[in-house]
Design a protein around this motif. Structure first.
Motif, PDB file in Angstrom:
ATOM      1  N   LEU A   1       0.823  -1.208   0.000  1.00  0.00           N
ATOM      2  CA  LEU A   1       0.000   0.000   0.000  1.00  0.00           C
ATOM      3  C   LEU A   1       0.862   1.265   0.000  1.00  0.00           C
ATOM      4  N   GLY A   2       1.887   1.250  -0.846  1.00  0.00           N
ATOM      5  CA  GLY A   2       2.707   2.451  -1.020  1.00  0.00           C
ATOM      6  C   GLY A   2       3.867   2.595  -0.058  1.00  0.00           C
ATOM      7  N   ASN A   3       3.873   1.823   1.024  1.00  0.00           N
ATOM      8  CA  ASN A   3       4.993   1.909   1.965  1.00  0.00           C
ATOM      9  C   ASN A   3       6.006   0.809   1.692  1.00  0.00           C
ATOM     10  N   THR A   4       7.280   1.187   1.654  1.00  0.00           N
ATOM     11  CA  THR A   4       8.318   0.188   1.432  1.00  0.00           C
ATOM     12  C   THR A   4       9.073  -0.074   2.725  1.00  0.00           C
ATOM     13  N   GLN A   5       9.260  -1.364   3.007  1.00  0.00           N
ATOM     14  CA  GLN A   5       9.976  -1.742   4.222  1.00  0.00           C
ATOM     15  C   GLN A   5      11.037  -2.770   3.873  1.00  0.00           C
ATOM     16  N   ALA A   6      12.277  -2.519   4.305  1.00  0.00           N
ATOM     17  CA  ALA A   6      13.363  -3.457   4.032  1.00  0.00           C
ATOM     18  C   ALA A   6      13.529  -4.394   5.226  1.00  0.00           C
ATOM     19  N   ASP A   7      13.745  -5.671   4.933  1.00  0.00           N
ATOM     20  CA  ASP A   7      13.895  -6.668   5.994  1.00  0.00           C
ATOM     21  C   ASP A   7      15.262  -7.318   5.931  1.00  0.00           C
ATOM     22  N   THR A   8      15.918  -7.408   7.093  1.00  0.00           N
ATOM     23  CA  THR A   8      17.130  -8.222   7.166  1.00  0.00           C
ATOM     24  C   THR A   8      16.740  -9.590   7.709  1.00  0.00           C
ATOM     25  N   ILE A   9      17.722 -10.487   7.784  1.00  0.00           N
ATOM     26  CA  ILE A   9      17.462 -11.815   8.338  1.00  0.00           C
ATOM     27  C   ILE A   9      16.865 -11.684   9.746  1.00  0.00           C
ATOM     28  N   MET A  10      17.502 -10.813  10.552  1.00  0.00           N
ATOM     29  CA  MET A  10      17.091 -10.691  11.947  1.00  0.00           C
ATOM     30  C   MET A  10      15.712 -10.058  12.079  1.00  0.00           C
ATOM     31  N   SER A  11      15.411  -9.022  11.298  1.00  0.00           N
ATOM     32  CA  SER A  11      14.096  -8.391  11.424  1.00  0.00           C
ATOM     33  C   SER A  11      13.013  -9.352  10.942  1.00  0.00           C
ATOM     34  N   GLY A  12      13.362 -10.253  10.015  1.00  0.00           N
ATOM     35  CA  GLY A  12      12.414 -11.280   9.591  1.00  0.00           C
ATOM     36  C   GLY A  12      12.089 -12.224  10.733  1.00  0.00           C
ATOM     37  N   VAL A  13      13.103 -12.568  11.526  1.00  0.00           N
ATOM     38  CA  VAL A  13      12.883 -13.445  12.680  1.00  0.00           C
ATOM     39  C   VAL A  13      12.004 -12.750  13.710  1.00  0.00           C
TER      40      VAL A  13
ATOM     41  N   ALA B   1      12.653 -16.167  -2.049  1.00  0.00           N
ATOM     42  CA  ALA B   1      12.284 -16.537  -3.421  1.00  0.00           C
ATOM     43  C   ALA B   1      10.775 -16.742  -3.527  1.00  0.00           C
ATOM     44  N   LEU B   2      10.189 -17.463  -2.571  1.00  0.00           N
ATOM     45  CA  LEU B   2       8.753 -17.741  -2.619  1.00  0.00           C
ATOM     46  C   LEU B   2       7.933 -16.463  -2.464  1.00  0.00           C
ATOM     47  N   MET B   3       8.341 -15.607  -1.526  1.00  0.00           N
ATOM     48  CA  MET B   3       7.571 -14.384  -1.299  1.00  0.00           C
ATOM     49  C   MET B   3       7.689 -13.450  -2.481  1.00  0.00           C
ATOM     50  N   ALA B   4       8.868 -13.392  -3.096  1.00  0.00           N
ATOM     51  CA  ALA B   4       9.035 -12.544  -4.275  1.00  0.00           C
ATOM     52  C   ALA B   4       8.200 -13.067  -5.439  1.00  0.00           C
ATOM     53  N   ALA B   5       8.040 -14.389  -5.497  1.00  0.00           N
ATOM     54  CA  ALA B   5       7.250 -14.963  -6.588  1.00  0.00           C
ATOM     55  C   ALA B   5       5.761 -14.735  -6.361  1.00  0.00           C
ATOM     56  N   LEU B   6       5.331 -14.768  -5.109  1.00  0.00           N
ATOM     57  CA  LEU B   6       3.896 -14.669  -4.817  1.00  0.00           C
ATOM     58  C   LEU B   6       3.400 -13.232  -4.726  1.00  0.00           C
ATOM     59  N   VAL B   7       4.197 -12.387  -4.101  1.00  0.00           N
ATOM     60  CA  VAL B   7       3.708 -11.033  -3.858  1.00  0.00           C
ATOM     61  C   VAL B   7       4.132 -10.125  -5.006  1.00  0.00           C
ATOM     62  N   GLN B   8       3.406 -10.250  -6.103  1.00  0.00           N
ATOM     63  CA  GLN B   8       3.619  -9.398  -7.271  1.00  0.00           C
ATOM     64  C   GLN B   8       2.256  -8.922  -7.725  1.00  0.00           C
ATOM     65  N   VAL B   9       1.506  -8.270  -6.824  1.00  0.00           N
ATOM     66  CA  VAL B   9       0.154  -7.849  -7.176  1.00  0.00           C
ATOM     67  C   VAL B   9       0.129  -6.351  -7.430  1.00  0.00           C
ATOM     68  N   GLY B  10       0.841  -5.976  -8.490  1.00  0.00           N
ATOM     69  CA  GLY B  10       0.801  -4.611  -9.005  1.00  0.00           C
ATOM     70  C   GLY B  10       1.097  -3.548  -7.954  1.00  0.00           C
ATOM     71  N   ALA B  11       0.256  -2.517  -7.908  1.00  0.00           N
ATOM     72  CA  ALA B  11       0.504  -1.389  -7.008  1.00  0.00           C
ATOM     73  C   ALA B  11       0.170  -1.744  -5.567  1.00  0.00           C
ATOM     74  N   LEU B  12      -0.580  -2.814  -5.385  1.00  0.00           N
ATOM     75  CA  LEU B  12      -1.048  -3.196  -4.052  1.00  0.00           C
ATOM     76  C   LEU B  12       0.104  -3.659  -3.166  1.00  0.00           C
ATOM     77  N   ALA B  13       0.834  -4.642  -3.647  1.00  0.00           N
ATOM     78  CA  ALA B  13       1.930  -5.181  -2.845  1.00  0.00           C
ATOM     79  C   ALA B  13       2.950  -5.854  -3.745  1.00  0.00           C
ATOM     80  N   THR B  14       4.224  -5.554  -3.523  1.00  0.00           N
ATOM     81  CA  THR B  14       5.289  -6.269  -4.234  1.00  0.00           C
ATOM     82  C   THR B  14       6.408  -6.563  -3.253  1.00  0.00           C
TER      83      THR B  14
END
Ligand SMILES: [Zn+2]
Ligand SMILES: [Zn+2]
Lengths: 216, 209
Positions: free
Chosen positions: B71-83, B152-165
């Motif tokens: 929804l327009g906000n970009t958030q970067a994740d590291t290994i640790m923030s993913g945990v 890899a899986l999340m990048a493959a699945l979350v490709q829904v245009g402007a909504l979420a990538t």
């Protein structure tokens, strides 16, 4: 090629532990039994139950499941009425399209090419030995199997599926595809296929080139 | 009795015992692979791969493994923030991922360092335990690849245009490199060096007796 003569004494009963080099004389093992190193405890030799027929059957099943797991959608994500589906290859493809070709190669080798090569070369060698077929490259294929095995990561990929499921569930609706069930079965069957195949026993059956069959 | 004491080498591919000639170069008569008393230059190769893995360990943990745009906000994740994110949703899974992708690579690097240094110092202590440590190290390393698959899986699945990538990040590539380098390092280490008496290291010629 500089080849040496093997031992004068029956070298086939002797095994040196790969981890501590201790020599062991191993008697013929009953099916289902294994021999461990007396010095460091490493597995020396395992004689799986079911002879050659069981690993052949398991590898054929694994091959079919591998095809099924790749032919159908793996997971579907639904978000505000929109859908996105992926397959196993799709995971690697997404990395490639994002400009990460090396990572795409790693993923496709560990999830598809590696496991497929292990299954196919296992079948090739097993059928060749079982039916005494003079297949070309039999020995090279058997050599590859143990070198390829560590790079097949189907079970690790499954854990990755589970984690992405939980992570994405907060954002969208997740639907499991039919390939996921085939994939789960594939993990179980291919693990069973691997433990039903002892390369060392196949080497013993193959013997030395030029037909010096081993006593067995 | 150890194979080396009888001048025998075990083929690493097919386990056939082969009598080593003085030249030290021989191919296995059964499978054709080159046969060595010990893996050639085991310590040097393992050190090189391990140092490379330690260098890559930093970007692997500091760089984002993926960037989520929702929804327009970009958030970067590291290994640790993913945990940490996972910890709020499913803590048993968070523990598994923490062990697989944070603890295992670190412990694996430390274990290989300990094995290398103890072999180079010709330590006579705890040989069986060190061999077991090596065996576990070799076995668990592959599980660290889990985060690469998640990306890899999340990048493959979350490709829904402007909504979420979701875009994979450089950290994922560095992380996969660490996993592969530590796997190769464990493979190039020869556990038999733990058991070799002094003077027999690096696969050099045996001492005169
Ligand atoms: Zn041993
Ligand atoms: Zn061999």
């Amino acid at each position: 090629m500089n080849q040496s003569a093997p031992l004068d004494a029956n070298p086939l009963e002797l095994i040196a532990c790969h981890e501590c080099d201790t020599l062991h004389r191993i008697p013929e093992l009953a099916p289902g039994r294994s021999a461990h190193c007396s010095c460091c405890g490493a597995l020396l030799l395992h004689n799986p139950k079911g002879g050659l027929d069981r690993p052949i059957a398991l590898n054929i099943a694994a091959l079919l499941l591998l095809v099924l797991a790749n032919a159908f959608p793996f997971m579907t994500l639904q978000i505000s009425g929109r859908e996105q589906t992926t397959t196993i290859i799709g995971a690697s493809q997404a990395l490639y399209e994002a400009g990460m070709a090396p990572l795409a190669v790693v993923v496709i080798i560990t999830t598809l090419i590696g496991p497929a090569l292990v299954v196919i070369s296992s079948l090739y060698v097993l059928l060749g030995v079982r039916f005494r077929l003079p297949l070309p490259m039999l020995r090279s294929m058997l050599s590859w199997i143990s070198h390829l095995q560590p790079w097949g990561m189907l079970d690790v990929f499954m854990l990755g599926v589970l984690v992405s499921f939980v992570k994405l569930a907060g954002m969208a609706d997740m639907v499991m595809g039919p390939a996921l069930y085939a994939f789960a079965a594939l993990i179980v069957i291919s693990a069973a296929a691997m433990s039903a195949l002892e390369p060392h026993l196949l080497w013993q059956r193959l013997g030395l080139p030029g037909g010096q069959p081993h006593a067995r | 009795m150890r194979a080396r004491d009888l001048g025998l080498a075990s083929c690493h591919t097919c386990s056939l015992l082969v009598r080593m000639p003085a030249s030290g170069h021989v191919h296995c008569p059964r499978c054709g692979s080159p046969v060595h008393l010990r893996k050639p230059n085991s310590i040097g190769t393992t050190w090189a791969l391990l140092i490379a893995a330690m260098i890559m360990y930093l970007p692997a943990n500091l760089l984002p493994v993926m960037a989520t745009t929702y929804l327009g906000n970009t958030q970067a994740d590291t290994i640790m923030s993913g945990v940490i994110y996972l910890l709020h949703h499913d803590w048993p899974l968070a523990v598994i991922v923490f062990v697989a992708s944070v603890l295992v690579p670190l412990l694996k690097i430390l274990a290989l360092l300990y094995l290398l240094i103890s072999v180079q110092r010709r330590s006579p202590l705890r040989k069986a335990q060190r061999t077991r440590l090596y065996r576990v190290t070799e076995l668990v390393g592959r599980w660290s690849m889990v985060d690469v698959f998640v990306v890899a899986l999340m990048a493959a699945l979350v490709q829904v245009g402007a909504l979420a990538t979701i875009e994979p990040g450089g950290g994922a590539l560095a992380f996969a490199t660490v996993v592969i380098l530590t796997m190769l390092a464990a493979m190039s280490f020869d556990a038999r060096l733990i058991w070799d008496e002094y003077g027999e290291h690096y696969g050099t010629a045996q001492q005169a007796r």
